[in-house]
Write a protein that holds these residues in place. Structure first.
Motif, short mmCIF file in Angstrom:
data_model
loop_
_atom_site.label_atom_id
_atom_site.label_comp_id
_atom_site.label_asym_id
_atom_site.label_seq_id
_atom_site.Cartn_x
_atom_site.Cartn_y
_atom_site.Cartn_z
N THR A 73 0.83 -1.20 0.00
CA THR A 73 0.00 0.00 0.00
C THR A 73 0.86 1.25 0.00
O THR A 73 0.59 2.20 -0.74
CB THR A 73 -0.95 0.00 1.22
OG1 THR A 73 -1.79 -1.15 1.14
CG2 THR A 73 -1.81 1.25 1.25
N ILE A 74 1.91 1.25 0.80
CA ILE A 74 2.82 2.40 0.85
C ILE A 74 3.49 2.59 -0.51
O ILE A 74 3.61 3.72 -1.01
CB ILE A 74 3.86 2.22 1.98
CG1 ILE A 74 3.16 2.28 3.34
CG2 ILE A 74 4.97 3.27 1.88
CD1 ILE A 74 4.01 1.87 4.51
N GLY A 75 3.91 1.52 -1.14
CA GLY A 75 4.53 1.60 -2.46
C GLY A 75 3.57 2.14 -3.51
O GLY A 75 3.96 2.95 -4.36
N GLN A 76 2.31 1.70 -3.46
CA GLN A 76 1.31 2.19 -4.41
C GLN A 76 1.10 3.69 -4.23
O GLN A 76 0.99 4.43 -5.23
CB GLN A 76 -0.01 1.44 -4.22
CG GLN A 76 0.03 0.01 -4.69
CD GLN A 76 -1.22 -0.77 -4.30
OE1 GLN A 76 -2.04 -0.32 -3.49
NE2 GLN A 76 -1.38 -1.95 -4.89
N MET A 77 1.05 4.15 -3.00
CA MET A 77 0.85 5.58 -2.77
C MET A 77 2.08 6.37 -3.21
O MET A 77 1.96 7.44 -3.80
CB MET A 77 0.54 5.86 -1.30
CG MET A 77 0.30 7.33 -1.00
SD MET A 77 -0.94 8.14 -2.06
CE MET A 77 -2.43 7.35 -1.56
N ALA A 78 3.28 5.84 -2.95
CA ALA A 78 4.51 6.51 -3.39
C ALA A 78 4.51 6.63 -4.91
O ALA A 78 4.86 7.68 -5.46
CB ALA A 78 5.74 5.76 -2.89
N ASP A 79 4.10 5.57 -5.61
CA ASP A 79 4.02 5.63 -7.08
C ASP A 79 3.04 6.70 -7.52
O ASP A 79 3.30 7.45 -8.46
CB ASP A 79 3.59 4.27 -7.64
CG ASP A 79 4.66 3.21 -7.50
OD1 ASP A 79 5.85 3.56 -7.28
OD2 ASP A 79 4.32 2.01 -7.60
#
Length: 104
Positions: free
Chosen positions: A84-90
């Motif tokens: 989830t954190i990676g998706q938001m960073a993207d």
């Protein structure tokens, strides 16, 4: 001399930002005064209930037609998955590229 790309984007006259002081001295009158003077007033809303936030935004809008900001944060520590954190960073990287900010 004080006009910058950021002041043009935010539609403010001066690169002056009221610090959003959640739980502090920020009032609708102060936010509106900064905005009316050509800066960007900011409401620190991290500790407000939804009803308080609505009320304060309405009050600010009665005091100014100028842009202002609302600063929100979550005071509790939330646990999110790395995915989830990676998706938001993207997702945020789209804006970072547009604004010339280093990507995470």
């Amino acid at each position: 001399m004080l006009e910058t790309e950021l002041t043009r984007i935010l539609k403010i006259q001066y690169p002056i930002f009221l610090a959003p002081m959640a739980g502090g001295p920020t009032t609708p009158e102060l936010v509106a005064a900064i905005s009316n003077a050509g800066g960007l007033g900011n409401l620190g809303a991290g500790y407000l209930t939804p009803e308080q936030l609505r009320s304060m935004i309405r009050e600010i809008k009665q005091l100014t037609v100028q842009p202002f900001g609302v600063n929100l944060f979550v005071p509790e520590q939330l646990v999110e998955s790395e995915e989830t954190i990676g998706q938001m960073a993207d997702h945020l990287n789209i804006y970072r590229v547009e604004l010339g900010i280093a990507q995470n």
